[in-house]
Design a protein around this motif. Structure first.
Motif, PDB file in Angstrom:
ATOM      1  N   GLY A  11       0.792  -1.230   0.000  1.00  0.00           N
ATOM      2  CA  GLY A  11       0.000   0.000   0.000  1.00  0.00           C
ATOM      3  C   GLY A  11       0.815   1.266   0.000  1.00  0.00           C
ATOM      4  O   GLY A  11       0.389   2.303  -0.512  1.00  0.00           O
ATOM      5  N   SER A  13       1.997   3.197   2.623  1.00  0.00           N
ATOM      6  CA  SER A  13       1.682   4.319   3.508  1.00  0.00           C
ATOM      7  C   SER A  13       2.958   5.009   3.994  1.00  0.00           C
ATOM      8  O   SER A  13       2.968   6.241   4.165  1.00  0.00           O
ATOM      9  CB  SER A  13       0.802   3.875   4.679  1.00  0.00           C
ATOM     10  OG  SER A  13       1.505   3.055   5.573  1.00  0.00           O
ATOM     11  N   ASN A  14       4.017   4.270   4.203  1.00  0.00           N
ATOM     12  CA  ASN A  14       5.284   4.917   4.580  1.00  0.00           C
ATOM     13  C   ASN A  14       5.827   5.767   3.439  1.00  0.00           C
ATOM     14  O   ASN A  14       6.348   6.858   3.662  1.00  0.00           O
ATOM     15  CB  ASN A  14       6.315   3.870   5.014  1.00  0.00           C
ATOM     16  CG  ASN A  14       6.145   3.483   6.466  1.00  0.00           C
ATOM     17  OD1 ASN A  14       6.437   4.262   7.361  1.00  0.00           O
ATOM     18  ND2 ASN A  14       5.643   2.276   6.696  1.00  0.00           N
ATOM     19  N   ALA A  87      10.557   0.873   1.811  1.00  0.00           N
ATOM     20  CA  ALA A  87       9.368   1.244   2.591  1.00  0.00           C
ATOM     21  C   ALA A  87       8.310   0.158   2.387  1.00  0.00           C
ATOM     22  O   ALA A  87       7.443   0.274   1.526  1.00  0.00           O
ATOM     23  CB  ALA A  87       8.854   2.614   2.156  1.00  0.00           C
ATOM     24  N   MET A  90       9.121  -6.059   0.189  1.00  0.00           N
ATOM     25  CA  MET A  90       9.091  -7.371   0.826  1.00  0.00           C
ATOM     26  C   MET A  90       9.931  -8.430   0.097  1.00  0.00           C
ATOM     27  O   MET A  90       9.711  -9.623   0.291  1.00  0.00           O
ATOM     28  CB  MET A  90       7.637  -7.838   0.984  1.00  0.00           C
ATOM     29  CG  MET A  90       6.774  -6.874   1.806  1.00  0.00           C
ATOM     30  SD  MET A  90       7.472  -6.396   3.422  1.00  0.00           S
ATOM     31  CE  MET A  90       7.009  -7.828   4.404  1.00  0.00           C
ATOM     32  N   PRO A 110       9.243  -3.075  11.349  1.00  0.00           N
ATOM     33  CA  PRO A 110       8.273  -2.916  12.436  1.00  0.00           C
ATOM     34  C   PRO A 110       8.642  -3.689  13.697  1.00  0.00           C
ATOM     35  O   PRO A 110       7.887  -4.556  14.144  1.00  0.00           O
ATOM     36  CB  PRO A 110       6.968  -3.414  11.803  1.00  0.00           C
ATOM     37  CG  PRO A 110       7.417  -4.438  10.819  1.00  0.00           C
ATOM     38  CD  PRO A 110       8.749  -3.982  10.301  1.00  0.00           C
ATOM     39  N   GLU A 174       5.617   4.760  12.620  1.00  0.00           N
ATOM     40  CA  GLU A 174       6.449   4.648  11.421  1.00  0.00           C
ATOM     41  C   GLU A 174       6.309   5.905  10.575  1.00  0.00           C
ATOM     42  O   GLU A 174       7.277   6.422  10.032  1.00  0.00           O
ATOM     43  CB  GLU A 174       6.057   3.410  10.596  1.00  0.00           C
ATOM     44  CG  GLU A 174       6.327   2.096  11.288  1.00  0.00           C
ATOM     45  CD  GLU A 174       6.047   0.888  10.400  1.00  0.00           C
ATOM     46  OE1 GLU A 174       6.387   0.918   9.215  1.00  0.00           O
ATOM     47  OE2 GLU A 174       5.483  -0.095  10.918  1.00  0.00           O
TER      48      GLU A 174
HETATM   49  C1  GAR Z   1       5.322  -1.413   7.365  1.00  0.00           C
HETATM   50  O1  GAR Z   1       4.811  -1.743   8.624  1.00  0.00           O
HETATM   51  C2  GAR Z   1       6.807  -1.715   7.309  1.00  0.00           C
HETATM   52  O2  GAR Z   1       7.481  -1.430   8.506  1.00  0.00           O
HETATM   53  C3  GAR Z   1       6.792  -3.183   7.037  1.00  0.00           C
HETATM   54  O3  GAR Z   1       5.751  -3.376   6.108  1.00  0.00           O
HETATM   55  C4  GAR Z   1       4.751  -2.365   6.293  1.00  0.00           C
HETATM   56  C5  GAR Z   1       4.527  -1.665   4.984  1.00  0.00           C
HETATM   57  O4  GAR Z   1       3.422  -0.787   5.053  1.00  0.00           O
HETATM   58  N1  GAR Z   1       8.043  -3.626   6.512  1.00  0.00           N
HETATM   59  C6  GAR Z   1       8.524  -4.842   6.659  1.00  0.00           C
HETATM   60  O5  GAR Z   1       7.941  -5.720   7.262  1.00  0.00           O
HETATM   61  C7  GAR Z   1       9.869  -5.078   6.022  1.00  0.00           C
HETATM   62  N2  GAR Z   1      10.295  -6.428   6.204  1.00  0.00           N
HETATM   63  P1  GAR Z   1       3.239   0.362   3.970  1.00  0.00           P
HETATM   64  O6  GAR Z   1       3.309  -0.292   2.584  1.00  0.00           O
HETATM   65  O7  GAR Z   1       1.871   0.896   4.262  1.00  0.00           O
HETATM   66  O8  GAR Z   1       4.322   1.362   4.172  1.00  0.00           O
END
Ligand code: GAR
Length: 195
Positions: A11, A13-14, A87, A90, A110, A174
């Protein structure tokens, strides 16, 4: 002005929090959003903002991480970034990709590293009976979720928490921590920031 590439898988969001902060006197600007996933919400949003995007699907490469990373490199080269911000990206990146970016690639994770590297961090912290949890921004090194810590934010774990409620509480932090760390980092300040 420092040129920032943001890597997302979901998504984003970061990513949005980082982009929103990179205005005015900020030392950096976003130049490209990169994803391994064409369907990532972050890609659609970046396009709507007029930010360049690059999608490099990992699936055609199968187990060949070197070939996937070569394609990522080629996509990145079109935008000449100075800094990479992972951000919610994965895919694990190998030393071949990471090492040339030593000191210039950031990640948000996280958990309060060095606790809970890898996945399912919120569930693991609850199951361990921890009183606190949080998030970490760190420089990326070839070891997964390792590397010098640039900042952390801590939240309480409440008795009624589920992985979902805890993850929402951490995600809010975050969105404060990552922009604050990047703002300082882009200006040359690598001192640790604790929120
Ligand atoms: C966030 O919580 C980030 O810290 C985590 O995935 C989420 C992404 O959310 N990252 C990891 O787990 C990295 N291994 P976002 O797409 O809304 O930013």
């Amino acid at each position: 002005t420092k040129r920032v590439a943001i890597f997302v898988s979901g998504g984003g969001s970061n990513m949005r929090a980082l982009v929103a902060d990179m205005v005015g006197d900020h030392a950096a600007r976003p130049v490209v959003v990169v994803s391994n996933n064409a369907g990532a919400g972050g890609i659609a949003w970046a396009e709507a903002q007029g930010i360049a995007t690059e999608v490099v699907d990992h699936r055609p490469y199968g187990e060949d991480r070197a070939a996937f990373e070569a394609a990522l490199d080629a996509a990145l080269a079109r935008h000449a970034p100075d800094i990479i911000c992972l951000a919610g990206f994965m895919r694990v990146l190998t030393a071949g990709f990471v090492s040339p970016w030593a000191g210039r690639m950031l990640n948000i994770h996280p958990s309060l590293l060095p606790q809970y590297r890898g996945l399912h961090t919120h569930r693991r912290a609850i199951e361990a009976g921890d009183a606190t949890h949080g998030c970490t921004v760190h420089l990326v090194t070839p070891e997964l979720d390792d590397g010098p810590v640039l900042g952390q934010a801590t939240v309480p774990i409440l008795p009624e928490d589920t992985a979902d409620t805890l993850s929402a509480r951490v995600l809010e932090q975050e969105h404060r921590l990552y922009p604050a760390v990047l703002r300082r980092f882009a200006a040359g300040n690598t001192q640790r920031l604790d929120l």
